[in-house]
Scaffold this active site. Structure first.
Site, mmCIF file in Angstrom:
data_model
loop_
_atom_site.group_PDB
_atom_site.id
_atom_site.type_symbol
_atom_site.label_atom_id
_atom_site.label_comp_id
_atom_site.label_asym_id
_atom_site.label_seq_id
_atom_site.Cartn_x
_atom_site.Cartn_y
_atom_site.Cartn_z
ATOM 1 N N TYR A 1 -3.910 -7.332 16.719
ATOM 2 C CA TYR A 1 -3.984 -6.475 15.529
ATOM 3 C C TYR A 1 -5.246 -5.613 15.575
ATOM 4 O O TYR A 1 -5.196 -4.403 15.328
ATOM 5 C CB TYR A 1 -3.966 -7.353 14.277
ATOM 6 N N ILE B 1 0.826 -1.212 0.000
ATOM 7 C CA ILE B 1 0.000 0.000 0.000
ATOM 8 C C ILE B 1 0.862 1.265 0.000
ATOM 9 O O ILE B 1 0.597 2.218 -0.734
ATOM 10 C CB ILE B 1 -0.945 -0.006 1.227
ATOM 11 N N LYS C 1 -5.596 -1.498 15.669
ATOM 12 C CA LYS C 1 -6.263 -0.699 14.641
ATOM 13 C C LYS C 1 -7.465 0.068 15.225
ATOM 14 O O LYS C 1 -7.761 1.184 14.783
ATOM 15 C CB LYS C 1 -6.668 -1.585 13.459
ATOM 16 N N THR D 1 -1.356 -7.433 -1.265
ATOM 17 C CA THR D 1 -0.005 -6.944 -0.958
ATOM 18 C C THR D 1 0.821 -8.087 -0.373
ATOM 19 O O THR D 1 0.277 -9.129 0.010
ATOM 20 C CB THR D 1 -0.035 -5.816 0.102
ATOM 21 N N ASP E 1 12.805 2.981 11.284
ATOM 22 C CA ASP E 1 11.970 2.007 11.993
ATOM 23 C C ASP E 1 11.039 2.807 12.900
ATOM 24 O O ASP E 1 11.498 3.497 13.822
ATOM 25 C CB ASP E 1 12.877 1.086 12.812
ATOM 26 N N VAL F 1 -6.144 -6.495 1.217
ATOM 27 C CA VAL F 1 -5.573 -5.835 0.042
ATOM 28 C C VAL F 1 -4.516 -6.775 -0.549
ATOM 29 O O VAL F 1 -3.834 -7.496 0.193
ATOM 30 C CB VAL F 1 -4.923 -4.492 0.434
HETATM 31 P P1 NDP Z 1 3.300 -4.829 3.659
HETATM 32 O O1 NDP Z 1 3.799 -5.785 4.685
HETATM 33 O O2 NDP Z 1 3.125 -5.282 2.277
HETATM 34 O O3 NDP Z 1 4.202 -3.499 3.733
HETATM 35 C C1 NDP Z 1 4.388 -2.894 4.972
HETATM 36 C C2 NDP Z 1 5.349 -1.741 4.876
HETATM 37 O O4 NDP Z 1 5.544 -1.245 6.210
HETATM 38 C C3 NDP Z 1 6.697 -2.157 4.340
HETATM 39 O O5 NDP Z 1 7.278 -1.126 3.577
HETATM 40 C C4 NDP Z 1 7.485 -2.403 5.612
HETATM 41 O O6 NDP Z 1 8.868 -2.265 5.357
HETATM 42 C C5 NDP Z 1 6.936 -1.294 6.512
HETATM 43 N N1 NDP Z 1 7.166 -1.528 7.921
HETATM 44 C C6 NDP Z 1 6.868 -2.620 8.655
HETATM 45 N N2 NDP Z 1 7.314 -2.482 9.901
HETATM 46 C C7 NDP Z 1 7.902 -1.260 9.971
HETATM 47 C C8 NDP Z 1 8.564 -0.539 10.981
HETATM 48 N N3 NDP Z 1 8.758 -1.043 12.206
HETATM 49 N N4 NDP Z 1 9.055 0.683 10.695
HETATM 50 C C9 NDP Z 1 8.898 1.213 9.466
HETATM 51 N N5 NDP Z 1 8.302 0.578 8.457
HETATM 52 C C10 NDP Z 1 7.807 -0.650 8.712
HETATM 53 O O7 NDP Z 1 1.900 -4.283 4.216
HETATM 54 P P2 NDP Z 1 0.648 -3.612 3.453
HETATM 55 O O8 NDP Z 1 1.091 -2.727 2.390
HETATM 56 O O9 NDP Z 1 -0.329 -4.680 3.174
HETATM 57 O O10 NDP Z 1 0.041 -2.792 4.688
HETATM 58 C C11 NDP Z 1 0.288 -1.418 4.903
HETATM 59 C C12 NDP Z 1 -0.634 -0.926 6.007
HETATM 60 O O11 NDP Z 1 -1.981 -1.232 5.645
HETATM 61 C C13 NDP Z 1 -0.407 -1.599 7.362
HETATM 62 O O12 NDP Z 1 -0.585 -0.651 8.377
HETATM 63 C C14 NDP Z 1 -1.500 -2.648 7.420
HETATM 64 O O13 NDP Z 1 -1.846 -2.981 8.750
HETATM 65 C C15 NDP Z 1 -2.625 -1.936 6.700
HETATM 66 N N6 NDP Z 1 -3.619 -2.822 6.133
HETATM 67 C C16 NDP Z 1 -3.280 -3.833 5.272
HETATM 68 C C17 NDP Z 1 -4.240 -4.679 4.777
HETATM 69 C C18 NDP Z 1 -3.924 -5.811 3.868
HETATM 70 O O14 NDP Z 1 -4.816 -6.645 3.625
HETATM 71 N N7 NDP Z 1 -2.729 -5.918 3.320
HETATM 72 C C19 NDP Z 1 -5.671 -4.503 5.124
HETATM 73 C C20 NDP Z 1 -5.920 -3.392 6.033
HETATM 74 C C21 NDP Z 1 -4.924 -2.600 6.503
HETATM 75 P P3 NDP Z 1 10.031 -2.885 6.257
HETATM 76 O O15 NDP Z 1 9.573 -4.261 6.675
HETATM 77 O O16 NDP Z 1 11.196 -2.854 5.369
HETATM 78 O O17 NDP Z 1 10.176 -1.941 7.407
#
Ligand code: NDP
Length: 264
Positions: free
Chosen positions: A160, A23, A164, A195, A68, A193
């Site tokens: 989780y 996302i 949220k 992803t 982070d 989503v």
């Molecule tokens: P992904 O796991 O595909 O991507 C998550 C992103 O967040 C990555 O860039 C990751 O990079 C980063 N991230 C994770 N931990 C940290 C941290 N401690 N510090 C900084 N960056 C961090 O997730 P999505 O794109 O699917 O999800 C994005 C958001 O949307 C989240 O908040 C998720 O809860 C929410 N969401 C997702 C849904 C889904 O179905 N996918 C549905 C509803 C909400 P890195 O690990 O390198 O830090």
């Protein structure tokens, strides 16, 4: 003059946490498409540099800053680096997040705390780091990526869902606090989503249940009345819409994007 110079967000500076994939990467691309200059941030430097490189190749202005959101010092450094690159930061998208599932009896304090730390405290600290100058300038947009798990509970996602729900409560309270200032604060609540996070959830369910991946994916799709996963670009579209000047009256909201399943 390119389309970006006349885009709805031309000249705006934006920071996207968790911008390396999924996302966050789609949100960064959509903001650049509308003329914003962006800082993409996450822990994996190679991923955010890849996203920033691609956006620059397409003619956008983008920088990668490793951070982070579980570390307050790194958030301070992100704020300083974003200020150096962008000047004013007008838009903050709190997207970084993690998901884990486990029955309550198997949910450890450590796991619980990690999820709250990244999803809730990370959102709190990033908001704190960027909100003040937005209020002073009288314009700003903060968009928190929550989830339908912020609107309803479900088995095995207590940590989780709690995180949220907290993001939505936080969004409403901060929005109320700064309502007169020209800064809006909203949350988006997607269903599943397409992803890497969802791929991880599928792999986890397959491992725990022994069901095959196609069946698990079919069940996830069936959770939406539209019988599909949402696309990252649909979340990005909502982010851009909330950042539009004409959305200035929309604040303190938590907008569901799940094909009509959760109605609130
Ligand atoms: P992904 O796991 O595909 O991507 C998550 C992103 O967040 C990555 O860039 C990751 O990079 C980063 N991230 C994770 N931990 C940290 C941290 N401690 N510090 C900084 N960056 C961090 O997730 P999505 O794109 O699917 O999800 C994005 C958001 O949307 C989240 O908040 C998720 O809860 C929410 N969401 C997702 C849904 C889904 O179905 N996918 C549905 C509803 C909400 P890195 O690990 O390198 O830090």
């Amino acid at each position: 003059m390119s389309e970006r110079d006349t885009g709805r967000l031309a000249g705006r500076g934006a920071v996207i946490t968790g911008g390396g994939r999924g996302i966050g990467a789609a949100v960064a691309a959509a903001l650049v498409e509308e003329g914003a200059r962006v800082v993409v941030s996450a822990r994996s430097t190679d991923e955010i540099e890849g996203v920033a490189d691609e956006l620059r190749e397409q003619g956008g202005e983008a920088w990668a800053v490793t951070c982070d959101v579980g570390d307050p010092d790194q958030i301070e450094r992100l704020a300083a680096a974003a200020g150096d690159r962008l000047g004013a930061v007008d838009i903050l998208v709190n997207n970084a997040g993690i998901a884990r599932s486990a029955p309550l009896k198997a949910l450890s304090l450590q796991e619980w705390s990690l999820i709250q730390e990244i999803n809730v405290t990370g959102t709190f600290l990033c908001t704190k780091a960027f909100l003040g100058p937005m209020v002073e300038r009288g314009w700003g947009r903060i968009v928190n990526i929550a989830s339908i798990a912020g609107k309803m509970g479900a088995p095995y996602i207590a940590a989780y869902a709690a995180s949220k729900h907290a993001v939505i409560g936080f969004t409403r309270s901060v929005a109320a606090e700064v309502a007169p200032s020209g800064v809006t604060v909203n949350a988006i609540c997607p269903g599943y989503v397409d992803t890497p996070m969802t791929e991880g959830s599928v792999a986890n369910i397959v491992e725990k249940t022994g069901h095959d991946a196609d069946r698990v994916m079919k069940n996830l799709r069936a959770m939406s009345p539209q019988n599909r996963l949402m696309e990252p670009e649909e979340v990005a579209y909502l982010v851009v819409t909330l950042c539009d000047e004409r959305a200035k009256g929309v604040t303190a909201q938590s907008l569901v994007l799940d094909g009509g399943g959760v109605q609130s």
